[in-house]
Design an enzyme around this catalytic site. Structure first.
Site, PDB file in Angstrom:
ATOM      1  CD  GLN A  97     -47.225 -36.283  73.681  1.00 13.31           C
ATOM      2  OE1 GLN A  97     -46.874 -35.852  72.861  1.00 13.31           O
ATOM      3  NE2 GLN A  97     -47.873 -37.618  73.199  1.00 13.31           N
ATOM      4  CG  HIS A 125     -45.424 -34.275  68.157  1.00 11.01           C
ATOM      5  ND1 HIS A 125     -45.467 -33.564  67.048  1.00 11.01           N
ATOM      6  CD2 HIS A 125     -45.849 -36.053  68.213  1.00 11.01           C
ATOM      7  CE1 HIS A 125     -46.023 -34.216  66.670  1.00 11.01           C
ATOM      8  NE2 HIS A 125     -46.302 -35.434  66.487  1.00 11.01           N
ATOM      9  CD  GLU A 181     -49.093 -41.420  64.360  1.00  7.04           C
ATOM     10  OE1 GLU A 181     -48.392 -40.445  63.861  1.00  7.04           O
ATOM     11  OE2 GLU A 181     -49.479 -41.357  65.057  1.00  7.04           O
TER      12      GLU A 181
HETATM   13 ZN   LIG Z   1     -47.392 -37.073  65.016  1.00  2.00          ZN
END
Ligand SMILES: [Zn+2]
Length: 217
Positions: A97, A125, A181
């Site tokens: 990340q 995530h 998203e």
């Molecule tokens: Zn994502």
């Protein structure tokens, strides 16, 4: 079965699933390993470098076992409906990340990077419970127009049936801190809670948490 037990079974059976109360207070939203952990710009993972215990591979991506099972069911149901959903990005470690976020900062500057990617330690995530999905064709991958594609439409209509929510819905940027998203699915533990969160819009709304549009100073 005794008459009393039969009566209980009968009365429980008469409660419609939609009427089943889902109590937000019954969930652990603080522990990194909880299926209902809430991670946002005000709520980093604790510890920031948390690594889930059991990660399972799903078509080249990784998810926690519970989320992987649910994701496989989701993909199977989509396929049965003629929609091919492909995993794009599942579990990402703290250091993965960090690399992703740093590359966005270099490309777009910090303000834009913060709107489109989490800082390390603040990413869903990293919980192993989030999966970015796409169409097998690659159409509109990681773009808002994904919502208008077969996979995007199917996910919006059916993700909750498999325990997933669209974590960053349209129009919720002031709450979540992220632009829309439609591809980012988050496993929340089951259908009842996924339905309840979806009808509230965001995890923040469902759990009555403050909006987290920006990182705290
Ligand atoms: Zn994502």
């Amino acid at each position: 079965m005794t008459a009393a037990v039969a009566g209980l079974v009968l009365s429980l059976g008469m409660i419609a699933p939609s009427a089943m109360a889902v109590d937000p207070g019954a969930y652990d939203i603080d522990s990194a390993s909880s299926l209902q952990v809430v991670v946002n710009k005000h709520r980093p993972l604790n510890p920031a470098t948390y690594v889930p215990g059991q990660l399972v591979r799903v078509q080249g991506e990784r998810l926690r076992a519970e989320a992987a099972d649910a994701y496989k069911q989701l993909a199977k149901a989509a396929k049965a409906a003629g929609v091919n959903i492909m995993p794009i990005s599942g579990y990402r470690s703290y250091s993965q990340q960090a690399s992703l976020y740093d590359s966005y900062v270099r490309q777009y500057g910090q303000a834009t990077a913060d709107a489109i990617a989490a800082r390390p330690g603040y990413s869903e995530h990293q919980t192993g419970l989030a999966m970015d999905i796409g169409n097998a064709s690659g159409t509109c991958a990681l773009q808002a127009c994904f919502a208008t594609t077969p996979a995007g439409k199917w996910a919006a209509d059916h993700a909750a049936e498999h325990g997933f929510i669209i974590r960053y819905p349209a129009g919720a940027e002031a709450t979540t801190g992220y632009t829309y998203e439609p591809w980012h699915l988050r496993y929340v533990g089951g259908r009842d809670i996924a339905d309840a969160v979806t009808s509230e819009g965001t995890l923040e709304a469902f759990f009555d948490l403050e909006a987290a549009p920006d990182y705290l100073p």
